[in-house]
Design a protein around this motif. Structure first.
Motif, PDB file in Angstrom:
ATOM      1  N   PRO A 103      27.858 -30.075   1.186  1.00 40.30           N
ATOM      2  CA  PRO A 103      26.642 -29.270   1.040  1.00 40.30           C
ATOM      3  C   PRO A 103      26.839 -28.349   0.175  1.00 40.30           C
ATOM      4  CG  PRO A 103      27.377 -29.660   3.352  1.00 40.30           C
ATOM      5  CD  PRO A 103      28.365 -30.011   2.421  1.00 40.30           C
ATOM      6  N   TYR A 134      20.317 -25.476  -1.987  1.00 36.44           N
ATOM      7  CA  TYR A 134      19.724 -26.998  -2.073  1.00 36.44           C
ATOM      8  C   TYR A 134      18.214 -27.108  -1.848  1.00 36.44           C
ATOM      9  CZ  TYR A 134      18.935 -32.158  -0.525  1.00 36.44           C
ATOM     10  OH  TYR A 134      18.671 -33.090  -0.186  1.00 36.44           O
ATOM     11  N   PHE A 167      15.157 -29.128  -0.494  1.00 37.97           N
ATOM     12  CA  PHE A 167      15.189 -30.202   0.438  1.00 37.97           C
ATOM     13  C   PHE A 167      13.957 -31.089   0.111  1.00 37.97           C
ATOM     14  CE2 PHE A 167      17.510 -27.386   3.229  1.00 37.97           C
ATOM     15  CZ  PHE A 167      18.160 -28.447   3.992  1.00 37.97           C
ATOM     16  N   ASP A 224      14.405 -36.654   2.823  1.00 39.12           N
ATOM     17  CA  ASP A 224      15.666 -36.031   3.879  1.00 39.12           C
ATOM     18  C   ASP A 224      15.546 -36.440   5.327  1.00 39.12           C
ATOM     19  OD1 ASP A 224      17.237 -35.218   1.712  1.00 39.12           O
ATOM     20  OD2 ASP A 224      16.310 -33.293   1.448  1.00 39.12           O
ATOM     21  N   GLY A 243      18.473 -23.459   5.091  1.00 41.18           N
ATOM     22  CA  GLY A 243      18.891 -24.621   5.259  1.00 41.18           C
ATOM     23  C   GLY A 243      20.678 -25.087   5.104  1.00 41.18           C
ATOM     24  N   TYR A 244      21.021 -23.952   4.475  1.00 41.26           N
ATOM     25  CA  TYR A 244      22.370 -23.993   4.354  1.00 41.26           C
ATOM     26  C   TYR A 244      23.188 -23.355   5.413  1.00 41.26           C
ATOM     27  CZ  TYR A 244      27.051 -23.610   1.649  1.00 41.26           C
ATOM     28  OH  TYR A 244      28.460 -24.007   1.538  1.00 41.26           O
ATOM     29  N   TYR A 297      24.083 -28.730   5.873  1.00 43.11           N
ATOM     30  CA  TYR A 297      22.626 -28.760   5.629  1.00 43.11           C
ATOM     31  C   TYR A 297      21.980 -28.820   7.214  1.00 43.11           C
ATOM     32  CZ  TYR A 297      23.084 -29.607   0.965  1.00 43.11           C
ATOM     33  OH  TYR A 297      23.722 -29.630  -0.440  1.00 43.11           O
ATOM     34  N   SER A 338      26.767 -33.093   6.968  1.00 45.96           N
ATOM     35  CA  SER A 338      27.748 -32.310   6.184  1.00 45.96           C
ATOM     36  C   SER A 338      28.635 -33.548   5.925  1.00 45.96           C
ATOM     37  CB  SER A 338      28.236 -31.330   7.277  1.00 45.96           C
ATOM     38  OG  SER A 338      29.396 -30.476   6.493  1.00 45.96           O
TER      39      SER A 338
END
Lengths: 215, 346, 801
Positions: free
Chosen positions: B36, B40, B42, B47, B176-177, B188, B221
């Motif tokens: 990750p 990022y 999404f 996703d 989201g991380y 994520y 992950s």
């Protein structure tokens, strides 16, 4: 001479001499008692005379046959044809009936005579016991069968080793009487081994053995 | 212990770290797998689907339900994906392993079941659009991610539920991380905590019509937990105010690592860094031969939150090949509400 | 005091060491043969258990497609409908002329397999599941596999049967070149609450319950029962020796025991000490026997394994491992057996009056016992017959056998006694009369040994007749079945076509051999397709048929089935065989198919393609002038680059089949010879035991004028006559035994009935062998008699005993 024993020696392996220089003779029709202590060699002498065992030296002649020259089967043949034996015990073949025992020796010797055997059975009081097996008759009766069997071959010589040794006095006397009368009637010579002076007294002659020698 | 048990262990040990010591060879780096990255972007609905280049991924749904009989119920529907190699292919050669867990918790009993499959043969998988996640006959699917039907069956239980999202997706950590340790391991992580639920639970002696709320977690992950981390305690709480809290504590030998996300009723969030929230066991109960905390204090001073979280029943033990505790909880104190608690590594 | 008694008791063995040796040999033989058989059985059963644990045979239901492989989509469909099934792909894999079985299981979904548990300790599961994967195999197989360059790495396991490669299904489909195929689906336990019925999801699959799957353990039960029976027989015969020797030893120690008692030792204490002594001897003999048995089993096991593999396809290793279970059982048997064998002697001893005179054997006393034994024997015979007629089946067959054998053994003494009586009555001469009478007197002492001889002989004749009948039938059948001059296996269908095209102009006929494995309720069923060729019509051996069997089959209207299937499923001409959901054909005939464990059926090639399309066409039988066979075989190999074993000539094929057949019965013959040997030994010990009682019997006869050589000869002939009489009685018994084995046991156990052939020449050999054994057994007593000093005989008459 029927039986002649000359200078016979016998020693069992590893033992002291049983018989030393024994000489003896017995004529047709004669009765002779061989007496002596236990171990005096009297049974051995009888066994040698019956060709049941070997002697070391000397000679025994039976009805003109020199025993020393016979091999095993020759001896067996001699026993079959020329002598009759009565022992102290185990005379009879346990697997055969009284009748079969009575005639066994005669048939072996080839002189089977049913009439004579019937007569003997009658004389010996065995007629009712003929189909029995030896173990089912008394000791005295067993010995009478043995005597009957011996006489059935009309032997020239009867050799008897303490034939009444296992019997009580009454039975003993009866058996002995029967044997002696049968022997006398048929003119059979008898060599009888006994330790009883009484019994020995009823015979023609008496020889006493001690320590392997004739006294 | 057979190959499956090992697989499960492998699968679960990455996020939970319970058996990390025994698999040092696989720890640390993620050979060939992607990891990750912060920032990022999404891409939905893609996703919602699987990411085979990552080692571990899950679709994790829990629901707090109320039955027509007035009783509290809870259900769990989970699909794990674990990659032995960072790709997918058709047929038995597929290196993707799928594992499903389903559970129903009633005030009296806890039911659970487990399913295993490999990818490539159609037995299990996830498709982003129209959304479908399945293993065997267990299924979570719908025209889109907001409208789902859910079903699973065990030996003596099952459920058929309909889910309708009443709010937006929620992203944890830094958009989201989600960082999982002081050393920087991360995943994520986003959720849909606003599902309204209705449907039927099938219990051995009865069917129960239920309504309630569900919370779906999506996480993927490639990195295991830090080496010293032995397990985690994870809370998803929905308060009567409409606000929600996701918080977890990763228990380490050296120190614990905590993180939380405060979710407002409108779905806006705030990520709370390590140490902001505290999770304190108040009471343990013997469950499956161990001592498991079944009453907790959860405090978040920043939001004046100080609540007691108590298991609906202590025995919400998932006696699956890799064992853990997962069950509905009730919340009281400064805030009242309901939620789900997951505890691993006990 | 105890020490002194022990010293006195053991002094006997010091002076009779030969007797001691005999006793120990007897115990050791009994234990050895018994434990050898047990060890073999235990090993075989352990092998089955291993195999079954791996294959989940007999545990779970299975789904099969009667027409062949199951497509992968079915698996997903079933799973997604809730059916908890695990996929298995299996098939033969040939390496260097050896056919191995690849068992590919879905290691993610399959129930726990011991081999995997063992192997995983040393490996990463990811390696097993992802390319190139891992092969699991026994150590012996691993060596072979590791030598192959293109195979995945091998993990060694002790949990797998020989000739099986276990691997993940993903690896298996590559190995077997069957991508996306599944042989069977194992229905796992713990299915969810409700699943849709099979007919909705996969109507072409059939569910087979474990009961109808072929279970090796069950299949081979009869074989093991056979072995056990042999073991029991040997054990019993060994006990006869123990019985004889102990009887002799006790008889000889009577005097000593009388003395000990006179000196104030209680009978109780003596009995306990003797019991302790016997226990010790039993343990020593037992341990010797165990060692003997272990090596014997080790020597026999490879052949047994070959038999089991050949007859039943049952996987058994040729390697023996020491298992404490049978070792302990063996010792227990030694102990128990010795005590049973000594019980009578011990009982007599304990009842012996203190002042008993010299023992005069009440030799005729056992006439009553004889009659009692005979009644028991008759009862057993009747019981066996009743059991067979009422219960029937394999169990009934064995009950019949058991009743027959034990019953006949118990009847033997009376029969012999009657025979001897008759002989005695007809005897003329005094000596013959005596010999018969004497034999009858000896009978009770010898009867146990003679029973042993009877059993050994009957077993010999029975089993020998069975094996020879089987051989004769098998060879004849082989000649009929292997009619093609050449048998060819191409590497692919494509090559097969090329070869047939090339061959067609130069040979009489090319007969394709194509088959498919189907599932039938009685087990796997191999369906063969044949083309119409006179070869089949002329030579194929049918045991039941309709008038136009072949016409019907060739026109696709009927099926021929093998005898195994016919008997198992009770299908005969006129009945209908189901070959799949949409296929069923009337049975037009039944053919014999010896040595094949599974069901088989023959249809026309057209029908085969209908029922199971797309089966490989790589194997062919080629008819041609026999003189050209060798040359053509060589040309074929060179031209098409075929391996030597891919082109096999008829003669080589027959030789191979015969070799397998011969190997199959090596164990039986070995046990046969051993049993006979032990029976001979039992006679010897019995004669030696009787020896002490012989002198009073023999001495008067000797004194009356039979020399020792004559007596020795008579002794020999007595033993020979008794053995010969026993052998004469054993002959009918053996023939009945053979009939039961062929017509009852074989049908139940193997699924085929064999015609019975008699082999008088074998009987003669056996008869002579028996005489030799009897003479050998009597030689020692006879020699003793020959050398017996007259003084020993004379002692009988004097009162010195």
């Amino acid at each position: 001479m029927l039986l002649s024993i000359e200078h016979v020696h016998k020693t069992y392996p590893g033992g002291r001499p049983v018989l030393q220089d024994v000489s003896l003779s017995l004529d047709h029709g004669q009765t002779l008692a061989l007496t002596g202590e236990s171990g005096s060699g009297k049974s051995t002498l009888l066994n040698l005379s019956a060709a049941l065992d070997h002697f070391d030296a000397g000679e025994i002649t039976l009805d003109g046959i020199a025993l020393s020259g016979l091999d095993d089967s020759g001896r067996a043949g001699l026993r079959r044809k020329h002598v009759s034996l009565v022992f102290q015990q185990f005379n009879l073949i346990p697997s055969l009936t009284v009748a079969q025992n009575l005639s066994f020796h005669a048939r072996l010797a080839g002189c089977h005579d049913p009439d004579w055997e019937a007569h003997l059975a009658d004389r010996l009081g065995l007629s009712d016991l003929l189909s029995r097996f030896p173990e089912r008759v008394s000791g005295g009766q067993q010995q009478r069968v043995a005597i009957g069997r011996a006489m059935a071959v009309r032997p020239k010589l009867l050799l008897a080793d303490e034939p009444t040794g296992n019997l009580d006095e009454t039975a003993s006397a009866a058996v002995l009487d029967l044997m002696l009368s049968l022997v006398t009637e048929s003119g059979t010579a008898l060599l009888l081994v006994t330790h009883s002076q009484d019994i020995a007294g009823q015979l023609d002659r008496r020889v006493h053995l001690a320590g392997g020698r004739i006294q | 212990m057979n190959v499956k048990a090992l697989l499960i262990a492998l699968l679960l040990l990455f996020p939970f770290g319970a058996l990390a010591q025994g698999y040092a060879g696989l720890g640390g780096s993620a050979e060939g797998f992607e990891t990750p990255q912060r920032d990022y972007t999404f891409d939905f609905p893609a996703d919602h689907g699987p990411h085979p280049a990552y080692r571990i991924e899950w679709w994790y749904l829990t629901a707090n339900l109320k039955g027509e009989d007035g009783k509290d119920y809870g259900i769990q529907w989970t699909l794990f994906r674990s990659a032995l190699k960072p790709f997918e292919t058709e047929g038995w050669q597929s290196p993707q392993i799928w594992m499903g867990h389903a559970a129903v918790t009633t005030p009296e009993r806890h039911f659970f079941a487990e399913r295993l499959s490999r990818g490539g043969v159609g037995q299990a998988g996830v498709v982003a659009e129209p959304f479908a996640a399945w293993i065997d006959e267990w299924r979570m699917s719908g025209p889109d991610f907001d409208t789902l039907s859910l079903t699973a069956h065990g030996l003596d239980f099952g459920y058929d539920l309909a889910l309708n999202a009443q709010g937006p997706l929620v992203f944890h950590g830094d958009a989201g991380y989600s960082v999982k340790s002081a050393d920087g391991q991360a995943s994520y992580y986003y959720s849909q905590p606003f599902y309204a639920v209705e449907g039927t639970l099938h219990l051995p002696d009865r069917d129960v019509t239920v309504t309630g709320q569900a919370w779906l977690d999506r996480e993927w992950s490639s990195q295991p937990l830090a080496e010293d981390q032995s397990g985690w305690d994870w809370f998803s709480l929905s308060f009567d105010t409409g606000e929600k809290l996701m918080g977890f504590r990763l228990r380490g030998d050296r120190q614990d690592y905590t993180a939380a996300t405060w979710i407002n009723a409108d779905g806006s969030t705030r990520a709370l860094p390590d140490g902001s929230a505290s999770f304190t066991p108040l009471e343990t109960a013997p469950v499956a031969g161990r001592d498991v905390p079944i009453r907790w204090n959860v405090a978040l001073p920043e939001y004046d939150l100080d609540v007691e979280v108590e298991a609906l029943i202590p025995d919400a033990w998932m006696g699956t090949r890799f064992e853990y505790w997962e069950g509905p909880v009730t919340v009281s104190g400064s805030h009242a509400g309901r939620g789900y608690l997951e505890m691993t590594g006990y | 005091m105890t020490a002194a008694i022990i010293q006195a008791l053991t002094s006997h063995w010091r002076s009779h060491w030969l007797q001691l040796a005999t006793l120990l040999i007897g115990i050791a033989l009994a234990t050895g043969l018994w434990s050898a058989v047990q060890a073999i059985n235990a090993e075989a059963r352990a092998s089955y258990a291993r195999a079954n644990a791996q294959l989940a045979l007999g545990q779970f239901d299975e789904l099969r497609d009667p027409s062949g492989a199951i497509p992968l989509t079915h698996y997903a469909d079933l799973r997604r409908a809730g059916w908890q099934v695990a996929a298995v792909l299996e098939g033969p894999y040939r390496i260097q002329g050896r056919t191995l079985r690849v068992l590919g299981v879905d290691m993610v979904a399959y129930p726990a397999l011991p081999a995997i548990t063992e192997a995983e300790a040393e490996t990463d599961p990811a390696d097993i599941l992802t390319a190139p994967g891992r092969l699991l195999a026994s150590a012996e197989l691993a060596t072979l596999l590791q030598a192959q360059a293109d195979l995945p790495p091998v993990l060694i396991t002790t949990e797998l049967p020989p000739d099986v490669i276990l691997t993940d299904i993903g690896v298996a489909e590559t190995l077997l070149d069957a991508p996306g195929q599944i042989s069977r689906l194992v229905v796992l336990p713990n299915q969810p609450r409700s699943v849709p019925p099979l007919s909705e999801i996969a109507p072409d699959l059939e569910r087979i319950s474990p009961a109808s799957q072929v279970d090796t353990a069950q299949l081979t039960d009869s074989f093991h029962l056979n072995l056990t029976a042999f073991g029991m027989l040997s054990f019993a015969v060994g006990l006869f020796i123990v019985n004889g020797t102990v009887g002799l030893a006790f008889a000889q120690r009577r005097g000593m025991i009388r003395t000990l008692r006179a000196l104030g030792v209680s009978m109780r204490r003596l009995v306990w000490l003797i019991l302790a002594e016997l226990t010790l001897l039993a343990l020593i003999g037992g341990i010797i026997g165990l060692i003997l048995g272990f090596f014997l089993a080790g020597a026999l096991l490879p052949d047994v394994a070959a038999t089991l593999r050949g007859l039943y396809g049952a996987p058994v290793t040729g390697q023996l491992t020491l298992q404490p279970a049978w070792a302990l059982a063996g010792l227990g048997m030694a102990l128990g057996g010795t005590l049973i064998a000594s019980a009578q002697a011990l009982w007599r001893l304990s009842r012996m009056p203190l002042l008993a005179g010299p023992s005069v054997q009440a030799w005729r006393g056992s006439g009553q016992g004889q009659r009692l034994a005979a009644y028991c024997g008759l009862a057993l015979l009747v019981f066996g017959g009743l059991a067979y007629t009422t219960v029937g089946g394999l169990l009934g067959g064995f009950a019949l056998l058991a009743g027959l054998l034990t019953g006949a053994a118990l009847l033997l003494p009376l029969c012999l006694s009657i025979a001897l009586n008759l002989c005695a009555r007809r005897a003329r001469g005094p000596v013959t009369q005596w010999v018969w009478a004497d034999m009858r007197a000896q009978l009770p002492g010898l009867s146990l040994a003679l029973m042993a001889l009877l059993l050994a002989l009957a077993a010999n004749i029975g089993v020998g007749t069975m094996v020879s009948s089987f051989r004769l039938t098998f060879v004849g059948w082989l000649d009929q079945r292997l009619t093609s001059e050449l048998y060819l296996t191409a590497e692919s269908d494509q090559q097969g076509r090329e070869i047939t095209q090339w061959l067609e102009p130069q040979v009489t006929a090319i007969l394709p051999i194509r088959n498919v494995e189907l599932a039938h309720e009685t087990g796997p069923l191999f369906l063969y397709g044949v083309v119409d060729d006179p070869t089949y019509r002329q030579y194929w051996p049918l045991i039941a048929r309709t008038d136009d069997s072949w016409d019907q089959v060739m026109s696709g209207d009927a099926v021929l089935i093998n005898e195994q299937l016919a008997r198992r499923a009770d299908l005969w001409p006129g009945d209908v065989l189901r070959l799949g959901p949409n296929h069923q054909l009337p049975v037009a005939g039944v053919y014999s198919d010896y040595g094949n464990p599974t069901g088989q059926a023959i249809v026309s090639m057209m029908q085969l393609d209908l029922i199971a399309p797309g089966q490989e066409a790589r194997r062919f039988g080629i008819r041609l002038d026999p003189n050209r066979a060798t040359e053509l075989a060589q040309t074929l190999r060179e031209r098409f680059g075929l391996a030597p074993q891919a082109v096999v000539q008829q003669a080589a094929m027959k030789a191979q089949s015969r070799a397998i057949f011969e190997k199959t019965f090596v164990v039986t013959s070995a046990l046969n010879v051993l049993t006979l040997g032990v029976a001979g030994f039992a006679i010897l010990t019995s004669l030696l035991t009787l020896w002490t009682q012989r002198l009073p019997q023999i001495a008067p006869v000797w004194a009356l004028g039979l020399d020792r050589a004559q007596l020795a000869r008579l002794e020999l002939s007595r033993s020979a006559i008794l053995a010969a009489m026993t052998a004469c009685l054993a002959l009918p018994l053996g023939l009945i035994l053979a009939w039961v084995l062929l017509a009852v046991i074989n049908v139940e156990a193997f699924g085929w009935r064999l015609p019975m052939y008699v082999f008088p020449w074998d009987w003669l050999v056996l008869f002579l062998l028996t005489l030799v054994a009897a003479l050998a057994a009597a030689a020692l007593p006879a020699l003793r008699l020959l050398r017996l000093p007259p003084a020993d005989l004379l002692r009988v008459f004097a009162n010195e005993r």
